[in-house]
Design an enzyme around this catalytic site. Structure first.
Site, short mmCIF file in Angstrom:
data_model
loop_
_atom_site.label_atom_id
_atom_site.label_comp_id
_atom_site.label_asym_id
_atom_site.label_seq_id
_atom_site.Cartn_x
_atom_site.Cartn_y
_atom_site.Cartn_z
N ASP A 28 0.80 -1.22 0.00
CA ASP A 28 0.00 0.00 0.00
C ASP A 28 0.84 1.28 0.00
O ASP A 28 0.38 2.32 -0.48
CB ASP A 28 -0.99 0.01 1.17
N GLU A 51 9.69 -10.72 -1.72
CA GLU A 51 10.70 -9.66 -1.81
C GLU A 51 12.13 -10.19 -1.82
O GLU A 51 13.01 -9.59 -2.44
CB GLU A 51 10.52 -8.67 -0.66
N HIS A 114 0.38 0.39 10.55
CA HIS A 114 0.73 -1.00 10.24
C HIS A 114 2.09 -1.05 9.54
O HIS A 114 2.54 -0.08 8.94
CB HIS A 114 -0.33 -1.65 9.36
N HIS A 115 2.75 -2.18 9.64
CA HIS A 115 4.10 -2.40 9.11
C HIS A 115 5.18 -1.64 9.89
O HIS A 115 6.34 -1.59 9.45
CB HIS A 115 4.22 -2.04 7.63
N GLY A 413 26.94 -16.31 -0.43
CA GLY A 413 26.55 -17.72 -0.33
C GLY A 413 25.18 -17.96 0.25
O GLY A 413 24.98 -18.90 1.04
N ASP A 444 18.94 -29.80 -4.86
CA ASP A 444 17.54 -29.99 -4.48
C ASP A 444 17.20 -29.22 -3.20
O ASP A 444 16.09 -28.71 -3.05
CB ASP A 444 17.22 -31.47 -4.30
N ASN A 471 20.61 -34.82 -4.73
CA ASN A 471 21.46 -35.71 -3.94
C ASN A 471 20.91 -35.87 -2.52
O ASN A 471 21.64 -36.06 -1.57
CB ASN A 471 22.91 -35.22 -3.93
N GLY A 473 19.19 -33.90 -0.19
CA GLY A 473 19.42 -33.04 0.96
C GLY A 473 20.60 -32.12 0.82
O GLY A 473 21.10 -31.88 -0.29
N GLU A 477 26.59 -29.43 3.53
CA GLU A 477 26.56 -29.47 4.99
C GLU A 477 26.91 -30.86 5.51
O GLU A 477 27.59 -31.00 6.54
CB GLU A 477 25.19 -29.04 5.50
#
Length: 563
Positions: A28, A51, A114-115, A413, A444, A471, A473, A477
């Site tokens: 708005d 966004e 608001h916001h 990253g 993925d 692969n 997951g 990590e």
């Protein structure tokens, strides 16, 4: 005197500097501003799913076009985008973030709108952005609005970083003198101090004259600051062996006979590591010594004769010459270096990587094999996007064709970045050279963070190749810590159903799990034409990766475990 709204003035200025597509979401506080976008012929509102993706898209657009822009609403919208803008700041990308903010009257009365945070403070979010932008402004006066808009756009372009511009809702429709648009924004660069530049040139020529094994090392800012032509000229004249870092990939033509490969410290190919680290002079161009760009800071040079060419300074050994910009220095160096290198005997370049050995077509896909094959699938002019994780390391195994562009986000990253960036890159490419293919490689897990932007690609009829490395997951990590930990798992998706679920009509979705399946698909002439949006799911073992990423992950683990 004819007048123009401040909102239209902003979009006319963006159009003048070549920004043709605006990203973002309506809210708005920016609706009256967005109305003015449609008054400017040639501009389009891309519209995004959220966004954060809009910020990613504006970043990707800027990497191809030179500058990008997104428009969000106050508070909730701008904070959703802040991660993407921080990435643009870290990676030196010119993105103008326009925020529709509450009217000047509402701000003056400190109403609990608001916001907001409910405390009457309308400056909190602006202050958050000041740390991750090159400059900020919130328009407050009709008399200075045009000059502030011009200043923000100029700063964005000239400093290669994001800028924040707040436009109060009531000011978007306020009018100013339209003739202000007749004077272009002055984008002429500030020249180097002549004496300092001459001193740098003389010192560099002296080092080159005394070197027997010099090399050129091209890094991230070679692309960011558009000095690829200067580097090419320097290579052609000197014939010095030339290498790139991971973030510098595609800043040098990899088909050039003097191109030697990717240098990333101890995770480099042995022949590349030896060649770079044994050099007696290193001409380092646009270096960015980040962990993912240096093999966790494992770069090791045998020489102290290092010249660093940067966007705002030049460093020779331990001496820093502030204000001596690399673009002008390299141009002047090219004019004089020919006489100095007449007796240089070119050092042999290590042989190019050998092709994969033939395998049984039913052999399961594996990344060490796959990335070599990507080299044969790519063609001149392609734009390749590599997501953080296994693709960002795998792409270093690829020898790029002439004119191919490689885009990744190794420093910041943010996983999922490349989905939004792919949208922006596709739209910029559509405007500049529609014949170029846009090819995304993404894991993925990363895809799940930003998948909504596939719908925007479909909405605009874009035709990228979306290679999803499945692969099972978060493999990077898993390699760093917790190979079997539940927190590295993700919910499996039916990837082949994504495009039709988002409304695609003309599309291709295929799953590949063997080397024969890859070869059959990529050798199909119809597949090689960018005629429709395509999603190709590549089934890979859970812990499968390139050798370089395995080494990098181990170094990250070691560093994280130290006290």
């Amino acid at each position: 005197m004819s007048e123009i709204s401040i909102g239209r003035y902003l979009f006319e200025r963006l159009n003048q500097v070549g920004v043709k597509t605006i990203f973002g979401l309506p809210g708005d506080f920016n609706l009256s501003l967005l109305d003015k976008l449609y008054e400017v012929p040639g501009l389009r509102w891309a519209g995004n799913a959220n966004e954060l993706n809009a910020a990613y898209a504006a970043d990707g657009y800027a990497r191809v076009n030179g500058m990008g822009c997104l428009v969000t609403t106050f508070g909730v919208g701008e904070l959703s985008a802040i991660n993407g803008i921080a990435g643009s700041y870290a990676e030196c990308i010119s993105v103008l973030h326009v925020v529709g903010v509450p009217s000047t009257m509402v701000q003056a009365k400190r109403l609990l709108l608001h916001h907001t945070l409910g405390d009457g403070d309308f400056t909190a979010f602006h202050r958050m952005y000041q740390r991750i932008t090159k400059t900020t402004a919130i328009l407050s006066d009709d008399a200075t609005a045009a000059s502030e808009i011009d200043r923000c756009i100029k700063t964005c372009i000239m400093t290669h970083g994001p800028v924040y511009l707040g436009v109060p809702a009531n000011m978007a429709t306020a009018t100013i003198d339209a003739s202000l648009l007749e004077t272009p924004i002055d984008l002429s660069p500030e020249l180097n101090d002549q004496d300092a530049e001459n001193e740098v040139i003389d010192a560099v020529l002296h080092l080159i004259q005394n070197a027997r094994n010099p090399i050129i090392l091209s890094d991230a800012c070679a692309s960011r600051y558009d000095i690829k032509e200067e580097i090419k000229t320097l290579i052609d004249i000197t014939q010095f062996p030339t290498y790139v870092t991971p973030m510098g990939k595609s800043s040098v033509n990899e088909q050039h006979p003097r191109y030697g490969g990717v240098y990333a410290g101890s995770i480099s190919k042995p022949e590349v590591k030896k060649a770079v680290e044994s050099a007696d002079l290193i001409l380092s161009i646009g270096s960015l010594l980040a962990d993912m760009n240096t093999g966790n800071f494992s770069q090791s040079y045998s020489t102290k004769d290092i010249v660093e060419f940067h966007s705002t300074f030049t460093m020779i050994k331990n001496a820093t010459f502030n204000g001596v910009q690399m673009k002008f220095v390299l141009q002047k160096l090219a004019e004089k270096v020919g006489d100095v290198v007449q007796n240089y005997v070119p050092v042999p370049i290590a042989s190019k990587p050998s092709p994969n050995k033939p395998l049984d077509p039913l052999t399961p896909l594996a990344q060490q094999w796959l990335w070599k094959e990507v080299s044969t699938f790519l063609k001149e002019g392609d734009i390749v996007i590599a997501e953080s994780g296994t693709p960002a390391f795998g792409i270093n195994e690829v020898t790029l064709p002439t004119g191919t562009r490689c885009i990744s986000q190794l420093l910041w990253g943010s996983i999922g970045y490349t989905v939004g960036a792919c949208l922006g890159i596709c739209l910029a490419t559509q405007e500049i050279d529609p014949s170029r293919r846009v090819i995304l490689f993404i894991g993925d897990g990363s895809l799940q963070l930003a998948v909504q932007e596939l719908s925007t690609m479909i909405r605009w009829g874009l035709k990228p190749y979306l290679f999803v490395l499945n692969n099972d997951g978060y493999t990077i990590e898993r390699l760093i810590h917790g190979p079997e930990a539940q927190y590295n798992d993700i919910q499996p998706w039916n990837h082949l159903q994504l495009l039709p679920d988002f409304g695609a009509k003309n599309y291709e979705a295929v799953r590949i799990s063997t080397v024969g399946g890859w070869s059959q698909l990529t050798q199909d002439p119809e597949f090689n034409e960018s005629s429709k949006i395509r999603l190709i799911e590549l089934i890979l073992p859970r812990l499968d990766s390139t050798d370089a990423l395995v080494k990098q992950a181990k170094m990250i683990t070691d560093i994280n475990s130290k006290r």
